[in-house]
Design a protein around this motif. Structure first.
Motif, PDB file in Angstrom:
ATOM      1  N   LYS A 185      75.042  16.503  67.145  1.00  0.00           N
ATOM      2  CA  LYS A 185      75.394  16.758  65.756  1.00  0.00           C
ATOM      3  C   LYS A 185      75.804  15.450  65.076  1.00  0.00           C
ATOM      4  O   LYS A 185      76.369  14.560  65.716  1.00  0.00           O
ATOM      5  N   THR A 186      75.539  15.370  63.790  1.00  0.00           N
ATOM      6  CA  THR A 186      75.837  14.120  63.075  1.00  0.00           C
ATOM      7  C   THR A 186      77.212  14.140  62.424  1.00  0.00           C
ATOM      8  O   THR A 186      77.658  13.135  61.914  1.00  0.00           O
ATOM      9  N   PHE A 187      77.870  15.301  62.413  1.00  0.00           N
ATOM     10  CA  PHE A 187      79.118  15.460  61.675  1.00  0.00           C
ATOM     11  C   PHE A 187      78.938  15.010  60.223  1.00  0.00           C
ATOM     12  O   PHE A 187      79.737  14.260  59.674  1.00  0.00           O
ATOM     13  N   GLY A 188      77.844  15.450  59.652  1.00  0.00           N
ATOM     14  CA  GLY A 188      77.533  15.174  58.256  1.00  0.00           C
ATOM     15  C   GLY A 188      76.859  16.384  57.649  1.00  0.00           C
ATOM     16  O   GLY A 188      76.896  17.477  58.219  1.00  0.00           O
ATOM     17  N   PHE A 189      76.237  16.196  56.496  1.00  0.00           N
ATOM     18  CA  PHE A 189      75.634  17.318  55.790  1.00  0.00           C
ATOM     19  C   PHE A 189      74.117  17.238  55.689  1.00  0.00           C
ATOM     20  O   PHE A 189      73.497  17.977  54.950  1.00  0.00           O
ATOM     21  N   ASP A 190      73.508  16.296  56.441  1.00  0.00           N
ATOM     22  CA  ASP A 190      72.060  16.339  56.569  1.00  0.00           C
ATOM     23  C   ASP A 190      71.674  17.572  57.379  1.00  0.00           C
ATOM     24  O   ASP A 190      72.534  18.244  57.942  1.00  0.00           O
ATOM     25  N   ALA A 191      70.378  17.836  57.434  1.00  0.00           N
ATOM     26  CA  ALA A 191      69.920  18.994  58.208  1.00  0.00           C
ATOM     27  C   ALA A 191      70.028  18.674  59.688  1.00  0.00           C
ATOM     28  O   ALA A 191      69.146  18.047  60.264  1.00  0.00           O
ATOM     29  N   ASP A 192      71.099  19.092  60.316  1.00  0.00           N
ATOM     30  CA  ASP A 192      71.277  18.889  61.752  1.00  0.00           C
ATOM     31  C   ASP A 192      70.433  19.869  62.544  1.00  0.00           C
ATOM     32  O   ASP A 192      69.817  19.516  63.539  1.00  0.00           O
ATOM     33  N   PHE A 193      70.435  21.122  62.081  1.00  0.00           N
ATOM     34  CA  PHE A 193      69.749  22.179  62.808  1.00  0.00           C
ATOM     35  C   PHE A 193      68.311  22.337  62.292  1.00  0.00           C
ATOM     36  O   PHE A 193      68.051  22.189  61.096  1.00  0.00           O
TER      37      PHE A 193
ATOM     38  N   ARG B 295      64.848  24.236  54.075  1.00  0.00           N
ATOM     39  CA  ARG B 295      64.692  23.269  52.972  1.00  0.00           C
ATOM     40  C   ARG B 295      63.217  23.053  52.672  1.00  0.00           C
ATOM     41  O   ARG B 295      62.817  22.977  51.513  1.00  0.00           O
TER      42      ARG B 295
ATOM     43  N   ILE C 185      66.681  25.003  61.834  1.00  0.00           N
ATOM     44  CA  ILE C 185      66.588  26.076  60.843  1.00  0.00           C
ATOM     45  C   ILE C 185      66.908  25.545  59.453  1.00  0.00           C
ATOM     46  O   ILE C 185      66.328  25.996  58.457  1.00  0.00           O
ATOM     47  N   GLU C 186      67.785  24.567  59.366  1.00  0.00           N
ATOM     48  CA  GLU C 186      68.127  24.001  58.056  1.00  0.00           C
ATOM     49  C   GLU C 186      66.946  23.260  57.442  1.00  0.00           C
ATOM     50  O   GLU C 186      66.613  23.447  56.267  1.00  0.00           O
TER      51      GLU C 186
END
Lengths: 381, 381
Positions: free
Chosen positions: A257-265, A272, A267-268
């Motif tokens: 995980k990046t601990f950010g708000f980019d598409a980590d998963f 998008r 499904i995200e």
């Protein structure tokens, strides 16, 4: 006043359909009381109408579908959306059937809709386009059949919103339909169905670019709101189990995980992508109108609250197909239809098919569905 | 460096809780690797810690919940969100328990979150606030308990995201929890759970007012995007059957459809109201951070992929409660937890309750849930 056009197939083009459109004089009298004229209808056909004009099959498309049922999409370049069921040696076969698929009224692939020019003003209708219903879509299709010289359909076939049209056809035009095939559909939109559509509409209308629908002049369309609407709707097209099987909690091509708000998963990024690619091929105002038409849909309501009454005058054989993991229009909705058909003394076949892919199952590889379609269509031939 | 404040109950105030906040020096070491200091925690307490300090019950709130579990909300003026379970003669009773409920880390009701001032810059963190996890929320609560002199909890209790915290508590602090009650929750977010949250985040980020999160200076917050996010999420809190029972296809106070885009159906105006009222009490950036924390939640993943391993060191009794119409965190997720607890040889009670109201059932009148809570808490007393 009737004008029509045909675009010839390009050399090397994989399409075997004809890209056609027709401008009918109308007026088309709508459920709202408004009258629409002229009425543009863009459609594709495959195969040939036989001598006794008995082999026409009308395919009705879903919410954001189009007439390119077995032809390459002019914007995306993708193959037709139902080549698994329509084509040579498929249940709906141009060698045997004269296949018609028309862009629904209110849409944006050539048929009259909010992006069309209002003859009264010379500018796009935008939100001045009249609100339409599923029955209005069917009435426009009937006008197209008149134009094509098709008095009676061997069958009308549709999935999802296409199934709503397939249900309405025999109720509005009992003598014009011999068979109706209704797949992954419902006889009325539930509160939850309406709720999801309302979220999508609010997402579009909240986009400052929407500007009350008048965004055509500068082409600066409310794509961000439309993408969010599509993302929300897309979740309802898939099953929880299918999402888990396909994506689960798998990360993108990263180790952690990046601990950010980019598409980590995955499904995200998948969602998008669904949003972004949708806005390239669809008009936000059309999305408002067509979701409204489905939310207004309640076949029983138009017949004193009794679904059986709706079918009282029909002469068609019905085939109802549902999928066990479809939570948008669950099997219970199909059963309601079948019970009403039986109560009205109509011939109705019903099958619930098993598939992990939720509502979208009818668009995917579904050999059992093809066998059911083939058997039902041949039984009427 | 520890500062704390208490606001006295106003004359005539219906609240019997104490509105408190504390600034702890920290640092709080986070899962991301970042360190947070200072750490503000806003909390309410009810009742009194007994002589042997054995009667403390920590209540963990859900995604957009708050510390006002049985106190009037300072913004909305509404009664506490769980007065059906917390209060005199309720299962969690200030006459017997010392009840603590803290606003979670990342939220916006007084605890450190993106709206807090970053001491390094003197301006709000906004998206420079570190990404947090459910475990980080629990660690912050543990710091609060240290401050309050509570070495061990009689019980930790939570529904939904609160249940995730209640699950994590005994795994992080085995000696500090005697009982854990996990209601309408899950041990990991599914692809569908993540998908709905991602739609909400995209709705917020698509709002031009969001501006990368830096909207605090002019107070011009991305309320339109946040409202859409809330609407989408709200659908998942209710069951299809509950929506049908409550709203069905009922129209607003009109006799017929308007053939327009106003809220014709009651479900539409209900959802719009949910969106509009939410933005008055919640911060959009907090919504991003807290949804991210739940999406990252996978208790097994932190323990080599085995949920049973996660529970290996725990010493608490567990009570797991699910609701049969909850499709956000369905009963199957609770069963997974119970199976893992049993595999780890832990004491676990499990009950699936029947309710038509879906995920939100635990917030509503649920006499059976209260009986289960009461029995389980008294068994450990």
């Amino acid at each position: 006043m009737t004008a029509h056009s045909e675009i010839a197939t390009q050399p090397g083009d994989q399409r075997y359909g004809l890209r056609r459109s027709v401008r009918l004089p109308g007026p088309l009298l709508l459920d709202s009381g408004a009258a629409l004229k002229p009425v543009d209808i863009a459609y594709e056909t495959y195969g040939t109408l036989n001598a006794d004009r008995s082999n026409a099959v009308l395919i009705c498309h879903a919410l954001t579908g189009d007439q390119f049922v077995a032809s390459e999409h002019p914007v995306t370049g993708k193959p037709g959306w139902w080549t698994r069921a329509v084509g040579p040696d498929k249940p709906i076969d141009p060698a045997r059937h004269f296949i018609i698929c028309a862009n629904v009224l209110g849409s944006c692939l050539g048929s009259s809709g909010p992006a069309s020019v209002d003859p009264a003003t010379g500018t796009p209708y935008a939100m001045r386009f009249p609100v339409i219903t599923i029955a209005d879509m069917v009435r426009a299709q009937a006008m197209l059949l008149d134009h094509l010289g098709v008095a009676q359909l061997a069958a009308v076939v549709g999935g999802s919103m296409g199934g709503m049209q397939a249900l309405v056809w025999p109720t509005l035009f009992p003598e014009r339909v011999r068979a109706s095939i209704v797949i992954a559909s419902t006889a009325r939109h539930s509160a939850q169905n309406i709720a999801f559509h309302e979220v999508g509409r609010q997402a579009i209308m909240a986009d400052p670019r929407w500007r009350g629908g008048d965004y055509y002049a500068d082409g600066n369309a409310p794509t961000a709101g439309l993408a969010v609407a599509r993302m929300a709707a897309h979740i309802t097209y898939l099953s929880e189990a299918g999402l888990t099987e396909k994506f689960g909690r798998k990360l993108q091509a990263r180790e952690a995980k990046t601990f950010g708000f980019d598409a980590d998963f995955q499904i995200e990024s998948y969602l998008r992508h669904q949003g972004i690619s949708f806005v390239e091929r669809f008009d936000a105002n059309s999305y408002l109108y067509i979701t409204r038409a489905t939310d207004y849909f309640d076949l029983a309501e138009d017949h004193g609250g009794s679904l059986a009454s709706a079918f009282a005058r029909t002469n068609a054989r019905f085939c109802i197909i549902s999928f066990d993991t479809d939570w948008l229009y669950p099997t219970a909705e199909s059963r309601n239809i079948v019970h009403a058909l039986h109560a009205a003394g109509r011939a109705a076949s019903f099958v619930e098919l098993s598939s992990p892919f939720g509502h979208d199952s009818f668009l995917l590889e579904a050999p059992e569905m093809n066998r059911v379609l083939d058997g039902f269509l041949r039984a009427g031939a």
